[in-house]
Write a protein that holds these residues in place. Sequence first.
Motif, PDB file in Angstrom:
ATOM      1  N   GLU A 175      55.578  32.737  40.936  1.00  0.00           N
ATOM      2  CA  GLU A 175      56.796  33.303  40.368  1.00  0.00           C
ATOM      3  C   GLU A 175      57.524  32.256  39.515  1.00  0.00           C
ATOM      4  OE1 GLU A 175      55.699  33.867  43.451  1.00  0.00           O
ATOM      5  OE2 GLU A 175      55.192  35.951  42.998  1.00  0.00           O
ATOM      6  N   ARG A 176      57.498  31.013  39.984  1.00  0.00           N
ATOM      7  CA  ARG A 176      58.117  29.928  39.222  1.00  0.00           C
ATOM      8  C   ARG A 176      57.361  29.700  37.913  1.00  0.00           C
ATOM      9  NH1 ARG A 176      57.817  26.092  42.934  1.00  0.00           N
ATOM     10  NH2 ARG A 176      56.062  24.983  42.042  1.00  0.00           N
ATOM     11  N   ALA A 177      56.045  29.790  37.965  1.00  0.00           N
ATOM     12  CA  ALA A 177      55.242  29.612  36.750  1.00  0.00           C
ATOM     13  C   ALA A 177      55.535  30.713  35.731  1.00  0.00           C
ATOM     14  CB  ALA A 177      53.751  29.609  37.106  1.00  0.00           C
ATOM     15  N   LEU A 228      45.529  34.293  37.470  1.00  0.00           N
ATOM     16  CA  LEU A 228      46.677  35.146  37.151  1.00  0.00           C
ATOM     17  C   LEU A 228      46.768  35.370  35.646  1.00  0.00           C
ATOM     18  CD1 LEU A 228      49.218  36.649  38.147  1.00  0.00           C
ATOM     19  CD2 LEU A 228      50.474  34.492  37.944  1.00  0.00           C
ATOM     20  N   TYR A 229      46.545  34.303  34.873  1.00  0.00           N
ATOM     21  CA  TYR A 229      46.581  34.420  33.408  1.00  0.00           C
ATOM     22  C   TYR A 229      45.493  35.377  32.925  1.00  0.00           C
ATOM     23  CZ  TYR A 229      46.900  33.018  28.516  1.00  0.00           C
ATOM     24  OH  TYR A 229      47.061  33.033  27.143  1.00  0.00           O
ATOM     25  N   ASN A 230      44.290  35.277  33.496  1.00  0.00           N
ATOM     26  CA  ASN A 230      43.191  36.165  33.103  1.00  0.00           C
ATOM     27  C   ASN A 230      43.511  37.622  33.433  1.00  0.00           C
ATOM     28  OD1 ASN A 230      41.671  34.039  32.146  1.00  0.00           O
ATOM     29  ND2 ASN A 230      40.559  33.740  34.055  1.00  0.00           N
ATOM     30  N   GLU A 231      44.221  37.851  34.543  1.00  0.00           N
ATOM     31  CA  GLU A 231      44.614  39.220  34.893  1.00  0.00           C
ATOM     32  C   GLU A 231      45.597  39.784  33.876  1.00  0.00           C
ATOM     33  OE1 GLU A 231      46.054  39.290  38.900  1.00  0.00           O
ATOM     34  OE2 GLU A 231      44.030  39.298  39.775  1.00  0.00           O
ATOM     35  N   TYR A 232      46.552  38.979  33.441  1.00  0.00           N
ATOM     36  CA  TYR A 232      47.486  39.421  32.400  1.00  0.00           C
ATOM     37  C   TYR A 232      46.730  39.737  31.105  1.00  0.00           C
ATOM     38  CZ  TYR A 232      52.004  38.759  34.691  1.00  0.00           C
ATOM     39  OH  TYR A 232      53.108  38.904  35.504  1.00  0.00           O
ATOM     40  N   ALA A 236      48.702  42.344  28.765  1.00  0.00           N
ATOM     41  CA  ALA A 236      50.107  41.940  28.874  1.00  0.00           C
ATOM     42  C   ALA A 236      50.283  40.440  28.718  1.00  0.00           C
ATOM     43  CB  ALA A 236      50.668  42.384  30.224  1.00  0.00           C
ATOM     44  N   VAL A 237      49.273  39.755  28.173  1.00  0.00           N
ATOM     45  CA  VAL A 237      49.358  38.307  28.059  1.00  0.00           C
ATOM     46  C   VAL A 237      50.467  37.885  27.102  1.00  0.00           C
ATOM     47  CG1 VAL A 237      47.716  38.012  26.147  1.00  0.00           C
ATOM     48  CG2 VAL A 237      47.894  36.249  27.923  1.00  0.00           C
ATOM     49  N   HIS A 238      50.866  38.800  26.198  1.00  0.00           N
ATOM     50  CA  HIS A 238      51.903  38.453  25.223  1.00  0.00           C
ATOM     51  C   HIS A 238      53.247  38.168  25.876  1.00  0.00           C
ATOM     52  CE1 HIS A 238      51.941  42.825  25.771  1.00  0.00           C
ATOM     53  NE2 HIS A 238      53.239  42.776  25.543  1.00  0.00           N
ATOM     54  N   ILE A 239      53.468  38.678  27.085  1.00  0.00           N
ATOM     55  CA  ILE A 239      54.765  38.415  27.718  1.00  0.00           C
ATOM     56  C   ILE A 239      54.812  37.013  28.333  1.00  0.00           C
ATOM     57  CG2 ILE A 239      54.968  40.876  28.237  1.00  0.00           C
ATOM     58  CD1 ILE A 239      54.867  40.106  31.217  1.00  0.00           C
ATOM     59  N   LEU A 240      53.635  36.363  28.472  1.00  0.00           N
ATOM     60  CA  LEU A 240      53.597  35.008  29.021  1.00  0.00           C
ATOM     61  C   LEU A 240      53.791  33.946  27.941  1.00  0.00           C
ATOM     62  CD1 LEU A 240      50.656  35.265  31.571  1.00  0.00           C
ATOM     63  CD2 LEU A 240      53.103  35.513  31.991  1.00  0.00           C
ATOM     64  N   HIS A 297      47.813  43.097  38.482  1.00  0.00           N
ATOM     65  CA  HIS A 297      46.545  42.968  39.207  1.00  0.00           C
ATOM     66  C   HIS A 297      45.853  44.324  39.326  1.00  0.00           C
ATOM     67  CE1 HIS A 297      43.607  41.649  42.164  1.00  0.00           C
ATOM     68  NE2 HIS A 297      43.975  42.670  42.937  1.00  0.00           N
ATOM     69  N   TRP A 298      46.634  45.373  39.635  1.00  0.00           N
ATOM     70  CA  TRP A 298      46.048  46.716  39.773  1.00  0.00           C
ATOM     71  C   TRP A 298      45.432  47.182  38.461  1.00  0.00           C
ATOM     72  CZ3 TRP A 298      47.422  51.440  37.482  1.00  0.00           C
ATOM     73  CH2 TRP A 298      46.748  52.561  38.011  1.00  0.00           C
ATOM     74  N   ILE A 299      46.121  46.898  37.346  1.00  0.00           N
ATOM     75  CA  ILE A 299      45.581  47.268  36.032  1.00  0.00           C
ATOM     76  C   ILE A 299      44.317  46.459  35.730  1.00  0.00           C
ATOM     77  CG2 ILE A 299      46.005  47.165  33.533  1.00  0.00           C
ATOM     78  CD1 ILE A 299      47.527  49.422  34.710  1.00  0.00           C
ATOM     79  N   ALA A 300      44.372  45.154  36.040  1.00  0.00           N
ATOM     80  CA  ALA A 300      43.265  44.261  35.679  1.00  0.00           C
ATOM     81  C   ALA A 300      41.972  44.600  36.410  1.00  0.00           C
ATOM     82  CB  ALA A 300      43.657  42.813  35.961  1.00  0.00           C
ATOM     83  N   VAL A 301      42.059  45.123  37.636  1.00  0.00           N
ATOM     84  CA  VAL A 301      40.840  45.411  38.406  1.00  0.00           C
ATOM     85  C   VAL A 301      40.210  46.748  38.027  1.00  0.00           C
ATOM     86  CG1 VAL A 301      41.533  43.986  40.356  1.00  0.00           C
ATOM     87  CG2 VAL A 301      42.146  46.417  40.351  1.00  0.00           C
ATOM     88  N   GLN A 302      40.840  47.489  37.126  1.00  0.00           N
ATOM     89  CA  GLN A 302      40.238  48.735  36.642  1.00  0.00           C
ATOM     90  C   GLN A 302      39.200  48.387  35.576  1.00  0.00           C
ATOM     91  OE1 GLN A 302      41.333  51.350  38.470  1.00  0.00           O
ATOM     92  NE2 GLN A 302      42.760  49.872  39.396  1.00  0.00           N
ATOM     93  N   ASP A 303      38.066  47.866  36.028  1.00  0.00           N
ATOM     94  CA  ASP A 303      37.068  47.310  35.108  1.00  0.00           C
ATOM     95  C   ASP A 303      36.540  48.322  34.096  1.00  0.00           C
ATOM     96  OD1 ASP A 303      37.218  44.803  36.203  1.00  0.00           O
ATOM     97  OD2 ASP A 303      35.625  45.156  37.664  1.00  0.00           O
TER      98      ASP A 303
END
Length: 674
Positions: free
Chosen positions: A225-227, A244-248, A253-257, A465-471
């Motif tokens: 959460e701090r990261a 976590l980055y790979n899941e985003y 949604a990586v653009h929000i990071l 995470h739920w979105i990312a595991v929908q391969d």
Amino acid sequence: MKFINFAIVKFSAFLVLGILTAHYLPSNSFFLSYLFIILAIVAGLWFWAKKQLVQQPYFGIAVYLCFFAIGYFTYQMQLPEFQPNHYSHFISENKADLVQLKINQSLKPDKFYLKYFATITAINNNPAAGKILLNISKKSIKQSFSPDEILLVYAPITEIQKPLNPHQFDYSKYMKSLGVYGQLRLSSSPILKTQKASKTLMGIAQNIRAHIITKFQNTNLKTDERAIIQALVLGEKKDIDKNLYNEYAAAGAVHILAVSGLHVGILYIILAFLFKPFVRWKYGVFFQATFIVILLWGFALLSGLSPSVTRAVTMFSFFAIAKLFDREINSINTLFLSFFTLLIINPLWLFQVGFQLSYLAVFFIVWLQPLFYKVGYSKYWIVRKTWGIVSVTICAQIGVLPLSLYYFHQFPGLFLLTNIVVLPFLTILMCGGILIVLLASFDSLPNWFADSYNFLIEGLNGFIHWIAVQDEFLFKEIHFSILKVLGTYLLIIAIALLLKKMNYHRLVISLLAISVLISIYIYDEFRYSGNQFLIFQKSKQTLIAYKNGKHLTVFKSDSISNTSETYPLKSYKIAVNTNSYSEKKIPGFFKYNNKNVLVLDSLGVFPNATNVNTILLISSPKINLNRLIDSLKPVQIIADGSNYYSYVKRWEKTCKLKKLPFRHTAKQGAFPIE
């Protein structure tokens, strides 16, 4: 739509053309003299055009050539060969130098090295300049350095290594886009002296950011959460867990990071709301605009002045200034004005992926969103707001999709669902994150507030995470060449113009664009349909690939399964457009294009063969290379990355005496058998 000033669009286009020409067709001569000549011609034509009743096109042509020359000249100014004080002119080849440098920015460390960007100030007591990548071994020194510290070291400056395998990420090319043309590696070389230098704005901002991050560690914020909050508000991504980055990334949604225009836009809205009471006072609009611009640039400095943030802050600064003078604001004019300004300041930004994606996303939002919004307009407020988010997301995705496929080779199918949930969430997280930064800086962050924020971020990470595991909705390993990128953008623009105004000419252009894209796909299929035999470079392993049309067969020395998903095969498979794959054990003998390839492993047993064209040495075979060469009379010798360096040096010396071509993949890279 308000009037679009096409002049700034055209000027930007010719500026970009000049930069691209300087990049791909460099000249050994300095372009400044040509620029002065063109400026003199422009001035003369301007005075002449003022006296003409019927205007001629010569003045306009000269102006466009002038902006082309400016683009060429500004790019040349960034190159080391046109900077007399650049450190590359003073370094000694294969020798250590006495180097004085100033730390600019700390980077994410790897397993072995602490990494920094630094500016060289002197070499061997001679004044010098230029950015460099500084790598300091974690074993040799325990302390880290802060921005604006000066170091004195005695070490050789080396080039940043290019990739040793085809179609791999070129780190040296990426560094050059940042203006970094060399590196220092300090492992056993001591740091002779350190001292504090005069403070710079960037250094102060980074030290403040480091101080805030240190304060975060004393709060109830959890590690992940701090990261996330560090990435959202401070632009500091190096503490984000890789998984976590790979899941985003997989969820789209990586653009929000990465602090970008979205974050700056939210901050602009917050600041405009906070300073709204100022407009009631005399000169209040001036103070409002001034405070907003100062705070936006302060945020940009604090977050590291990344290209996307700089672009967004520049654009919103123009918005604030235009509002100050009560001028009509056209988003496309403002977008291209910021684009033009930033490329004048630093033309290297044009070659950075973040800069390209950022401008494309905003351009397509500004250009297409009104059309999409009109299609889904509703009288119900909740439907309008939801459709507003959906239409913005679709337009941004249309704008960046071809380039994203080219760079990242994947497409998140659930990006729409992700953004519908995340974008409203992001506003809350940004507001809360800014408040947390302020409270944590003064050691006044209540535990209940930190726990509440933990809960929100955990909820966001759980959804991601739920979105990312929908391969089944993540489309990966998509081959997309630069020609397909250009053809796809041509089609998108043609169809968008047709939808805005349907007529015969635009229909013809759209059909032609479809034909061009189909032709590109056919050409790509033909281009990658050939065969290739390639010896890869991989440390302590042997990898040999045979591409036959669209099938890739890999011969390897170990029994590790699923090699296709590892370096260096994954990116190679995508780049050469293969769709099937198999693995086999390395045989002792190959035949390719009527050329015989003998493979010698650790056993060192070789047959009494004839007509051997190539000998491949793997796994450090104990052989007498002199006798082997005399017996088989090969045309060339290859040693891959699985051999001991001491053996390779001995073989290289033998081949040199025999005047026989020798190639070591660890030094010269992967080798194709023609």
